[in-house]
Design a protein around this motif. Structure first.
Motif, PDB file in Angstrom:
ATOM      1  N   LYS A 216       0.835  -1.193   0.000  1.00 15.46           N
ATOM      2  CA  LYS A 216       0.000   0.000   0.000  1.00 15.46           C
ATOM      3  C   LYS A 216       0.876   1.252   0.000  1.00 15.46           C
ATOM      4  CE  LYS A 216      -3.874  -2.306   0.171  1.00 15.46           C
ATOM      5  NZ  LYS A 216      -4.794  -2.342  -0.968  1.00 15.46           N
ATOM      6  N   GLN A 217       0.377   2.304  -0.614  1.00 12.74           N
ATOM      7  CA  GLN A 217       1.161   3.517  -0.803  1.00 12.74           C
ATOM      8  C   GLN A 217       1.734   4.113   0.489  1.00 12.74           C
ATOM      9  OE1 GLN A 217      -0.773   6.436  -3.236  1.00 12.74           O
ATOM     10  NE2 GLN A 217       0.755   8.006  -2.851  1.00 12.74           N
ATOM     11  N   PRO A 218       1.005   4.125   1.627  1.00 10.43           N
ATOM     12  CA  PRO A 218       1.585   4.739   2.832  1.00 10.43           C
ATOM     13  C   PRO A 218       2.874   4.072   3.305  1.00 10.43           C
ATOM     14  CG  PRO A 218      -0.783   4.467   3.093  1.00 10.43           C
ATOM     15  CD  PRO A 218      -0.410   3.743   1.842  1.00 10.43           C
ATOM     16  N   TYR A 219       3.112   2.833   2.883  1.00 10.24           N
ATOM     17  CA  TYR A 219       4.294   2.117   3.355  1.00 10.24           C
ATOM     18  C   TYR A 219       5.371   2.007   2.279  1.00 10.24           C
ATOM     19  CZ  TYR A 219       0.971   1.118   6.986  1.00 10.24           C
ATOM     20  OH  TYR A 219       0.035   1.271   7.978  1.00 10.24           O
ATOM     21  N   PHE A 220       5.128   2.573   1.090  1.00  6.41           N
ATOM     22  CA  PHE A 220       6.179   2.653   0.082  1.00  6.41           C
ATOM     23  C   PHE A 220       7.234   3.658   0.549  1.00  6.41           C
ATOM     24  CE2 PHE A 220       3.397   1.443  -3.829  1.00  6.41           C
ATOM     25  CZ  PHE A 220       3.256   0.175  -3.301  1.00  6.41           C
ATOM     26  N   MET A 221       8.488   3.356   0.303  1.00  2.00           N
ATOM     27  CA  MET A 221       9.580   4.259   0.683  1.00  2.00           C
ATOM     28  C   MET A 221      10.282   4.740  -0.575  1.00  2.00           C
ATOM     29  SD  MET A 221      11.278   2.213   3.851  1.00  2.00           S
ATOM     30  CE  MET A 221      10.290   1.581   5.192  1.00  2.00           C
ATOM     31  N   LEU A 222      10.076   6.004  -0.915  1.00  2.00           N
ATOM     32  CA  LEU A 222      10.798   6.590  -2.039  1.00  2.00           C
ATOM     33  C   LEU A 222      12.253   6.736  -1.632  1.00  2.00           C
ATOM     34  CD1 LEU A 222      10.920   7.937  -4.821  1.00  2.00           C
ATOM     35  CD2 LEU A 222      10.311  10.088  -3.708  1.00  2.00           C
ATOM     36  N   SER A 223      13.135   6.061  -2.365  1.00  2.00           N
ATOM     37  CA  SER A 223      14.551   6.087  -2.018  1.00  2.00           C
ATOM     38  C   SER A 223      15.347   7.019  -2.924  1.00  2.00           C
ATOM     39  CB  SER A 223      15.132   4.674  -2.105  1.00  2.00           C
ATOM     40  OG  SER A 223      16.511   4.681  -1.833  1.00  2.00           O
ATOM     41  N   LEU A 224      15.088   6.958  -4.226  1.00  2.00           N
ATOM     42  CA  LEU A 224      15.835   7.775  -5.183  1.00  2.00           C
ATOM     43  C   LEU A 224      14.877   8.405  -6.180  1.00  2.00           C
ATOM     44  CD1 LEU A 224      18.696   5.238  -6.040  1.00  2.00           C
ATOM     45  CD2 LEU A 224      18.863   7.162  -4.459  1.00  2.00           C
ATOM     46  N   LEU A 225      15.197   9.615  -6.598  1.00  2.00           N
ATOM     47  CA  LEU A 225      14.451  10.318  -7.644  1.00  2.00           C
ATOM     48  C   LEU A 225      15.471  10.725  -8.700  1.00  2.00           C
ATOM     49  CD1 LEU A 225      11.669  11.377  -8.480  1.00  2.00           C
ATOM     50  CD2 LEU A 225      12.201  13.499  -7.286  1.00  2.00           C
ATOM     51  N   ILE A 226      15.409  10.040  -9.856  1.00  2.00           N
ATOM     52  CA  ILE A 226      16.387  10.246 -10.923  1.00  2.00           C
ATOM     53  C   ILE A 226      15.740  11.111 -11.994  1.00  2.00           C
ATOM     54  CG2 ILE A 226      17.902   9.111 -12.584  1.00  2.00           C
ATOM     55  CD1 ILE A 226      17.521   6.519 -10.889  1.00  2.00           C
ATOM     56  N   PRO A 227      16.240  12.318 -12.217  1.00  2.00           N
ATOM     57  CA  PRO A 227      15.594  13.228 -13.170  1.00  2.00           C
ATOM     58  C   PRO A 227      15.820  12.810 -14.616  1.00  2.00           C
ATOM     59  CG  PRO A 227      17.611  14.200 -12.363  1.00  2.00           C
ATOM     60  CD  PRO A 227      17.437  12.919 -11.609  1.00  2.00           C
ATOM     61  N   GLY A 228      14.985  13.311 -15.515  1.00  2.00           N
ATOM     62  CA  GLY A 228      15.091  13.043 -16.952  1.00  2.00           C
ATOM     63  C   GLY A 228      16.106  13.965 -17.609  1.00  2.00           C
ATOM     64  N   PRO A 229      15.907  14.231 -18.891  1.00  2.00           N
ATOM     65  CA  PRO A 229      14.693  13.919 -19.666  1.00  2.00           C
ATOM     66  C   PRO A 229      14.644  12.496 -20.213  1.00  2.00           C
ATOM     67  CG  PRO A 229      16.222  15.158 -21.009  1.00  2.00           C
ATOM     68  CD  PRO A 229      16.838  15.079 -19.650  1.00  2.00           C
ATOM     69  N   TYR A 230      15.740  11.730 -20.091  1.00  2.00           N
ATOM     70  CA  TYR A 230      15.756  10.396 -20.671  1.00  2.00           C
ATOM     71  C   TYR A 230      15.908   9.350 -19.571  1.00  2.00           C
ATOM     72  CZ  TYR A 230      16.855  13.369 -24.655  1.00  2.00           C
ATOM     73  OH  TYR A 230      16.833  14.373 -25.589  1.00  2.00           O
ATOM     74  N   ALA A 231      15.403   8.152 -19.841  1.00  2.00           N
ATOM     75  CA  ALA A 231      15.522   7.055 -18.885  1.00  2.00           C
ATOM     76  C   ALA A 231      16.986   6.651 -18.735  1.00  2.00           C
ATOM     77  CB  ALA A 231      14.696   5.862 -19.360  1.00  2.00           C
ATOM     78  N   PRO A 232      17.428   6.307 -17.519  1.00  2.01           N
ATOM     79  CA  PRO A 232      18.829   5.944 -17.318  1.00  2.01           C
ATOM     80  C   PRO A 232      19.199   4.600 -17.932  1.00  2.01           C
ATOM     81  CG  PRO A 232      17.589   5.639 -15.292  1.00  2.01           C
ATOM     82  CD  PRO A 232      16.667   6.311 -16.257  1.00  2.01           C
ATOM     83  N   GLY A 233      18.196   3.740 -18.207  1.00  4.50           N
ATOM     84  CA  GLY A 233      18.497   2.440 -18.815  1.00  4.50           C
ATOM     85  C   GLY A 233      19.431   1.608 -17.956  1.00  4.50           C
ATOM     86  N   ASN A 234      20.404   0.973 -18.582  1.00  5.09           N
ATOM     87  CA  ASN A 234      21.344   0.128 -17.837  1.00  5.09           C
ATOM     88  C   ASN A 234      22.251   0.932 -16.914  1.00  5.09           C
ATOM     89  OD1 ASN A 234      20.372  -2.194 -19.031  1.00  5.09           O
ATOM     90  ND2 ASN A 234      21.827  -2.122 -20.740  1.00  5.09           N
TER      91      ASN A 234
END
Length: 409
Positions: free
Chosen positions: A359-377
């Protein structure tokens, strides 16, 4: 209560007699079990001690300078009770019961105090750092927004103000201007931080802080750890900061091309045990699940059982935390016409039962990686701070307080 004796010679009979009176007061109104926070200059209200230890410390070491209102020893709560009983005067009035700041502090820091409405009191010594943090936050939560304010404490008003800032996406500069305006408009003695920076420092004590690390825009390097001081990526040779004509390397302005947001994991894992709402569920995967061979939770899988077999010492204590990791990208601009992908790395505590852990209240956001492109591998470049935390927890561990069993482990 007369406090002049606190500045007297510690070898005088009057000081020693008044010290006994202080200890009687503190152990009656501000003790946890058979211990109080020691107010000597060495302990600084950050260490729990017995009566004999407190007496010895305060004879050999003086009180904290300026500690004339014994907030950590129950004086404020008595003043509040006296004020409400007699209908007057200069102490902090009862606060709006809708804003349960003390309940918030209990769940954030995990140390209970007589001033909190809890049906029982702790019988164990608390970690020194956590106790000091608790005292600081309790002091902030007890400070009125301005003298005789009937509705808000400094902390409750600040929490609401920051919530509005977040909902309205208010820039930091506008928030600073608003704080300045409120300081002028509210009655004399208003107790607000001077800037967003100061407000963030208070929130960080609640475990709501984060760290920011510069990154290469091509996802080659995270300027963290051994690469923290570098000004250029070793792989693609791209500069760390945006340059200008007058500042080609960007070292003067230090405006990064890309920034990783890291939300430390350890304080949030501690809060799972410190909060009375979740602590009892952290052993559910061993004590609460139905063991009939059906798969309802990851603990029922062969992978989980194989891990336990390979790591018997870890598996022996059900309080050891099992985490799931997930990552995905999203477009923060709510428009499919914009080609942008910001990536989240989220952790789920699998100790909890299935109706909680996913459930969302127990999710822990650990990292926020900005764009504009996906980091991929190259996402492993950004996982470094999280992996370092997990390795430290695996190899060293950390001490925390369990609200359900009322003990440190």
């Amino acid at each position: 209560m007369d406090k002049r004796w606190m500045s007297m010679s510690r070898s005088s009979d009057e000081y020693k007699a008044s010290l006994e009176d202080f200890l009687d007061f503190a152990f009656t109104n501000g003790s946890i079990g058979e211990m109080i926070l020691c107010p000597c200059v060495r302990c600084g209200n950050g260490v729990f001690v017995t009566r004999e230890q407190a007496k010895s410390h305060l004879i050999w070491k003086e009180f904290i300078k300026g500690y004339t209102q014994w907030l950590a020893h129950g004086e404020l709560s008595l003043n509040l009770h006296h004020t409400s009983s007699h209908g007057s005067s200069n102490e902090v009035p009862p606060l709006n019961p809708i804003d349960d700041m003390q309940g918030l502090l209990q769940d954030a820091v995990g140390v209970l105090n007589q001033n909190l409405d809890v049906g029982e009191r702790l019988e164990t010594e608390q970690p020194n750092i956590e106790a000091e943090k608790f005292c600081n936050l309790i002091n902030v939560s007890k400070q009125p927004l301005y003298p005789d304010c009937p509705q808000f404490s400094k902390l409750s008003f600040l929490v609401r103000l920051l919530h509005i800032k977040r909902l309205s996406k208010m820039p930091d500069s506008i928030f600073n201007t608003l704080l300045d305006l409120l300081g002028q408009a509210l009655p004399e003695g208003v107790n607000l931080p001077n800037s967003y920076y100061e407000a963030k420092k208070i929130m960080k004590e609640l475990g709501l802080g984060y760290e920011k690390y510069d990154a290469c825009p091509n996802d080659c390097t995270l300027y963290w750890g051994k690469d923290e001081s570098k000004i250029k990526c070793d792989t693609c040779k791209h500069l760390r900061w945006e340059g200008t004509k007058d500042d080609p390397t960007g070292e003067k302005r230090k405006v990064s091309h890309k920034v990783l947001w890291h939300f430390p994991l350890k304080p949030r894992l501690q809060r799972l045990f410190m909060s009375s709402k979740t602590a009892s569920f952290m052993k559910w995967h061993v004590e609460g699940r139905t063991k009939d061979g059906r798969m309802r939770h990851p603990t029922d899988t062969l992978v989980w059982q194989s891990f336990d077999y390979q790591n018997p010492e870890f598996a022996k204590d059900p309080r050891n935390v099992r985490l799931g990791l997930a990552s995905d990208g999203f477009n923060p601009f709510k428009s499919m016409n914009v080609n942008h992908s910001t990536w989240l790395v989220v952790l789920m505590p699998y100790n909890l039962p299935p109706w909680m852990c996913m459930k969302q209240p127990y999710f822990m956001l650990s990292l926020l990686i900005p764009g504009p492109y996906a980091p991929g591998n190259n996402i492993d470049v950004y996982l470094q701070p999280l992996i370092a935390e997990l390795k430290e927890l695996w190899d060293v561990g950390m001490t925390t307080y369990n609200a359900s069993s009322k003990e440190n482990f």
